[in-house]
Design a protein around this motif. Sequence first.
Motif, PDB file in Angstrom:
ATOM      1  N   MET A   1      27.186 120.910  71.155  1.00  0.00           N
ATOM      2  CA  MET A   1      27.710 120.402  69.885  1.00  0.00           C
ATOM      3  C   MET A   1      28.003 121.592  68.977  1.00  0.00           C
ATOM      4  O   MET A   1      27.163 122.470  68.796  1.00  0.00           O
ATOM      5  CB  MET A   1      26.700 119.453  69.242  1.00  0.00           C
ATOM      6  N   GLN A   2      29.197 121.611  68.405  1.00  0.00           N
ATOM      7  CA  GLN A   2      29.649 122.729  67.596  1.00  0.00           C
ATOM      8  C   GLN A   2      30.096 122.235  66.221  1.00  0.00           C
ATOM      9  O   GLN A   2      30.674 121.150  66.095  1.00  0.00           O
ATOM     10  CB  GLN A   2      30.841 123.429  68.260  1.00  0.00           C
ATOM     11  N   LEU A   3      29.823 123.041  65.197  1.00  0.00           N
ATOM     12  CA  LEU A   3      30.293 122.759  63.849  1.00  0.00           C
ATOM     13  C   LEU A   3      31.171 123.922  63.406  1.00  0.00           C
ATOM     14  O   LEU A   3      30.728 125.071  63.372  1.00  0.00           O
ATOM     15  CB  LEU A   3      29.117 122.591  62.887  1.00  0.00           C
ATOM     16  N   GLN A   4      32.436 123.619  63.090  1.00  0.00           N
ATOM     17  CA  GLN A   4      33.373 124.649  62.674  1.00  0.00           C
ATOM     18  C   GLN A   4      33.729 124.473  61.202  1.00  0.00           C
ATOM     19  O   GLN A   4      33.993 123.356  60.751  1.00  0.00           O
ATOM     20  CB  GLN A   4      34.651 124.605  63.528  1.00  0.00           C
ATOM     21  N   PHE A   5      33.764 125.581  60.478  1.00  0.00           N
ATOM     22  CA  PHE A   5      33.994 125.563  59.037  1.00  0.00           C
ATOM     23  C   PHE A   5      35.446 125.935  58.760  1.00  0.00           C
ATOM     24  O   PHE A   5      35.844 127.094  58.904  1.00  0.00           O
ATOM     25  CB  PHE A   5      33.023 126.515  58.341  1.00  0.00           C
ATOM     26  N   ASP A  10      33.215 130.864  51.027  1.00  0.00           N
ATOM     27  CA  ASP A  10      33.580 131.888  50.035  1.00  0.00           C
ATOM     28  C   ASP A  10      34.570 131.363  49.002  1.00  0.00           C
ATOM     29  O   ASP A  10      35.267 132.129  48.345  1.00  0.00           O
ATOM     30  CB  ASP A  10      34.154 133.140  50.700  1.00  0.00           C
ATOM     31  N   THR A  11      34.649 130.071  48.853  1.00  0.00           N
ATOM     32  CA  THR A  11      35.505 129.446  47.847  1.00  0.00           C
ATOM     33  C   THR A  11      35.004 128.026  47.619  1.00  0.00           C
ATOM     34  O   THR A  11      34.258 127.476  48.440  1.00  0.00           O
ATOM     35  CB  THR A  11      36.984 129.420  48.295  1.00  0.00           C
ATOM     36  N   VAL A  12      35.421 127.425  46.504  1.00  0.00           N
ATOM     37  CA  VAL A  12      35.001 126.056  46.198  1.00  0.00           C
ATOM     38  C   VAL A  12      36.057 125.033  46.610  1.00  0.00           C
ATOM     39  O   VAL A  12      35.955 123.862  46.253  1.00  0.00           O
ATOM     40  CB  VAL A  12      34.694 125.884  44.692  1.00  0.00           C
ATOM     41  N   THR A  13      37.068 125.452  47.317  1.00  0.00           N
ATOM     42  CA  THR A  13      38.150 124.533  47.650  1.00  0.00           C
ATOM     43  C   THR A  13      38.346 124.442  49.161  1.00  0.00           C
ATOM     44  O   THR A  13      37.789 125.220  49.935  1.00  0.00           O
ATOM     45  CB  THR A  13      39.475 124.963  46.991  1.00  0.00           C
ATOM     46  N   GLY A  14      39.162 123.451  49.549  1.00  0.00           N
ATOM     47  CA  GLY A  14      39.542 123.305  50.952  1.00  0.00           C
ATOM     48  C   GLY A  14      38.450 122.804  51.860  1.00  0.00           C
ATOM     49  O   GLY A  14      38.425 123.126  53.057  1.00  0.00           O
ATOM     50  N   SER A  15      37.541 121.963  51.367  1.00  0.00           N
ATOM     51  CA  SER A  15      36.413 121.498  52.176  1.00  0.00           C
ATOM     52  C   SER A  15      36.884 120.773  53.439  1.00  0.00           C
ATOM     53  O   SER A  15      37.570 119.752  53.363  1.00  0.00           O
ATOM     54  CB  SER A  15      35.533 120.546  51.358  1.00  0.00           C
ATOM     55  N   LYS A  16      36.514 121.325  54.591  1.00  0.00           N
ATOM     56  CA  LYS A  16      36.805 120.708  55.888  1.00  0.00           C
ATOM     57  C   LYS A  16      35.769 121.228  56.881  1.00  0.00           C
ATOM     58  O   LYS A  16      35.668 122.440  57.085  1.00  0.00           O
ATOM     59  CB  LYS A  16      38.197 121.068  56.416  1.00  0.00           C
ATOM     60  N   PHE A 416      23.308 125.484  55.908  1.00  0.00           N
ATOM     61  CA  PHE A 416      24.538 126.229  55.665  1.00  0.00           C
ATOM     62  C   PHE A 416      24.905 126.086  54.192  1.00  0.00           C
ATOM     63  O   PHE A 416      25.002 124.959  53.680  1.00  0.00           O
ATOM     64  CB  PHE A 416      25.685 125.685  56.526  1.00  0.00           C
ATOM     65  N   VAL A 417      25.104 127.212  53.511  1.00  0.00           N
ATOM     66  CA  VAL A 417      25.489 127.195  52.107  1.00  0.00           C
ATOM     67  C   VAL A 417      27.010 127.294  52.035  1.00  0.00           C
ATOM     68  O   VAL A 417      27.604 128.265  52.514  1.00  0.00           O
ATOM     69  CB  VAL A 417      24.829 128.350  51.331  1.00  0.00           C
ATOM     70  N   VAL A 418      27.635 126.292  51.435  1.00  0.00           N
ATOM     71  CA  VAL A 418      29.092 126.194  51.407  1.00  0.00           C
ATOM     72  C   VAL A 418      29.567 125.916  49.982  1.00  0.00           C
ATOM     73  O   VAL A 418      28.770 125.818  49.047  1.00  0.00           O
ATOM     74  CB  VAL A 418      29.593 125.070  52.354  1.00  0.00           C
ATOM     75  N   HIS A 419      30.887 125.800  49.821  1.00  0.00           N
ATOM     76  CA  HIS A 419      31.509 125.343  48.586  1.00  0.00           C
ATOM     77  C   HIS A 419      31.032 126.134  47.367  1.00  0.00           C
ATOM     78  O   HIS A 419      30.487 125.592  46.407  1.00  0.00           O
ATOM     79  CB  HIS A 419      31.222 123.838  48.385  1.00  0.00           C
ATOM     80  N   MET A 442      25.391 131.647  55.479  1.00  0.00           N
ATOM     81  CA  MET A 442      26.655 131.513  54.758  1.00  0.00           C
ATOM     82  C   MET A 442      27.766 131.584  55.805  1.00  0.00           C
ATOM     83  O   MET A 442      28.072 132.668  56.315  1.00  0.00           O
ATOM     84  CB  MET A 442      26.825 132.622  53.722  1.00  0.00           C
ATOM     85  N   PRO A 443      28.357 130.468  56.188  1.00  0.00           N
ATOM     86  CA  PRO A 443      29.321 130.476  57.295  1.00  0.00           C
ATOM     87  C   PRO A 443      30.604 131.205  56.933  1.00  0.00           C
ATOM     88  O   PRO A 443      30.975 131.310  55.767  1.00  0.00           O
ATOM     89  CB  PRO A 443      29.582 128.989  57.539  1.00  0.00           C
ATOM     90  N   GLU A 444      31.283 131.692  57.945  1.00  0.00           N
ATOM     91  CA  GLU A 444      32.559 132.369  57.766  1.00  0.00           C
ATOM     92  C   GLU A 444      33.706 131.393  58.011  1.00  0.00           C
ATOM     93  O   GLU A 444      33.570 130.420  58.756  1.00  0.00           O
ATOM     94  CB  GLU A 444      32.668 133.561  58.720  1.00  0.00           C
ATOM     95  N   TYR A 445      34.834 131.660  57.387  1.00  0.00           N
ATOM     96  CA  TYR A 445      35.996 130.798  57.520  1.00  0.00           C
ATOM     97  C   TYR A 445      36.444 130.712  58.972  1.00  0.00           C
ATOM     98  O   TYR A 445      36.600 131.727  59.663  1.00  0.00           O
ATOM     99  CB  TYR A 445      37.138 131.332  56.651  1.00  0.00           C
ATOM    100  N   ARG A 446      36.577 129.492  59.461  1.00  0.00           N
ATOM    101  CA  ARG A 446      37.009 129.136  60.813  1.00  0.00           C
ATOM    102  C   ARG A 446      35.990 129.479  61.879  1.00  0.00           C
ATOM    103  O   ARG A 446      36.246 129.300  63.076  1.00  0.00           O
ATOM    104  CB  ARG A 446      38.361 129.746  61.158  1.00  0.00           C
ATOM    105  N   ALA A 447      34.805 129.948  61.495  1.00  0.00           N
ATOM    106  CA  ALA A 447      33.776 130.248  62.493  1.00  0.00           C
ATOM    107  C   ALA A 447      33.125 128.957  62.971  1.00  0.00           C
ATOM    108  O   ALA A 447      33.034 127.966  62.240  1.00  0.00           O
ATOM    109  CB  ALA A 447      32.723 131.176  61.897  1.00  0.00           C
ATOM    110  N   SER A 448      32.669 128.962  64.231  1.00  0.00           N
ATOM    111  CA  SER A 448      31.962 127.827  64.827  1.00  0.00           C
ATOM    112  C   SER A 448      30.516 128.196  65.073  1.00  0.00           C
ATOM    113  O   SER A 448      30.203 129.342  65.442  1.00  0.00           O
ATOM    114  CB  SER A 448      32.619 127.410  66.151  1.00  0.00           C
ATOM    115  N   TYR A 449      29.629 127.227  64.882  1.00  0.00           N
ATOM    116  CA  TYR A 449      28.194 127.456  65.052  1.00  0.00           C
ATOM    117  C   TYR A 449      27.627 126.366  65.955  1.00  0.00           C
ATOM    118  O   TYR A 449      27.920 125.175  65.743  1.00  0.00           O
ATOM    119  CB  TYR A 449      27.490 127.452  63.692  1.00  0.00           C
TER     120      TYR A 449
END
Length: 452
Positions: A1-5, A10-16, A416-419, A442-449
Amino acid sequence: MQLQFLGATDTVTGSKYLLDTGRSRILVDCGLFQGYKALRLRNWDPFPVDPASLDAVVLTHAHIDHSGYLPLLVRNGFRGRVFCTMGTAQLCGILLPDSAHLAEEDANFANRKGFSRHHPALPLYTAADAARALRRLEPTRFASRVTVAPGVEAEFHRAGHIIGAAIVTLYVEGQRIVFSGDLGRQHDVVMRPPETIARADYLLVESTYGDRLHPATDPVDALGEIIDATIGRGGSLIVPVFAVGRAQSILYCLYRLRQQGRLPDVPIYLNSPMAIDATQIFSLHPEELHIPREACAAACAMATPVQTMEESIALNHVGNPKIILAGSGMATGGRGVHHLETYGQDARSTILLSGFQAAGTRGAALAAGRRTLRMHGQDITVCASVAQIQHLSAHADADELMVWLRGFSTPPRRAFVVHGEPEASDALRQRIERELQWHVTMPEYRASYPLA
């Protein structure tokens, strides 16, 4: 199971957030990037996976930075259901068409004035795209579980941020994955506080105000002082407002000032068809509010609604003083920008920023002291006073985030700290590690965990 950000890193917008269980793909939130041009350009990038391969979308709430990419996702092939609360579905019904309308309007304006680099300038999506997206919505009750995809159930609990805002728990293969969405205040002007969640194996927590505290003073007093100073100079108060949440909070504060005999007898205008519609929806959900029903009704009736563009333009020629609430909250578009262009050049007037201003927006520039703004293809010098009031923020501050996090009975395996902007997210990460001893990323943009 993978979670991709896919956003809100590093921003408050574009939550997906894309959860791939091996059997199903679920997208939690589907927001637009806003602010800096480099962020906004991400909205035009191809989606990282085929939208047709997604089984479902789950929305935490209706704000455009959480829902505004849906029309594009549907246009590009998504055919699943979009699960959300009833309040979120109702608000999306006004927010998504408005987002499309603004995109089309801005493109048309750019084409007429010739200041776009693209010929012709095109909208990101259209009103027809928004209408198709709305047909995918599947309203769901709070506190009830619903199957959203094979092997995945979702449960919604009140987040207290705006009407319909939810903390989402996904149940997958015996695991609980909790998405905080945007968390509201412990003592908000109108909304109830966020519900406590007892358990999570994995947690995503927002950090918009992870590095600061909101003022402890009464927002009614703060607003009253700004109004008195502006009206005393013979100026007008221009308030760029978020149509959903902030507009209603300010109306309630104006109602309180009037009840206390502290509101000058000046006209008040609500110049946002979207905010007018959102205010009607606001009054339909008293169970999410902590104010009396009759006070809610009176507050919602405080301002004269301005529906047409002709009426909006006419406000720029109505004499001072007056109070105008107009979209958008970060001065990124909408009717408020036209008022900024007019009243921003009036030294008697005040521009009141009433909430968080994302980096790269006109609101953030004003808050940072910039007095030249690019509007409609030209530079405008701002002579008006600029005030900012954080008392009305719909986001939990750093202490309130920690109060909510301490509600978990056991630590999640990973948080995971986001937004949040980088400073805010890192401050919250350090505080969680120091005070709660949790494993935090703190996840990186487009990284999967991987989620074990």
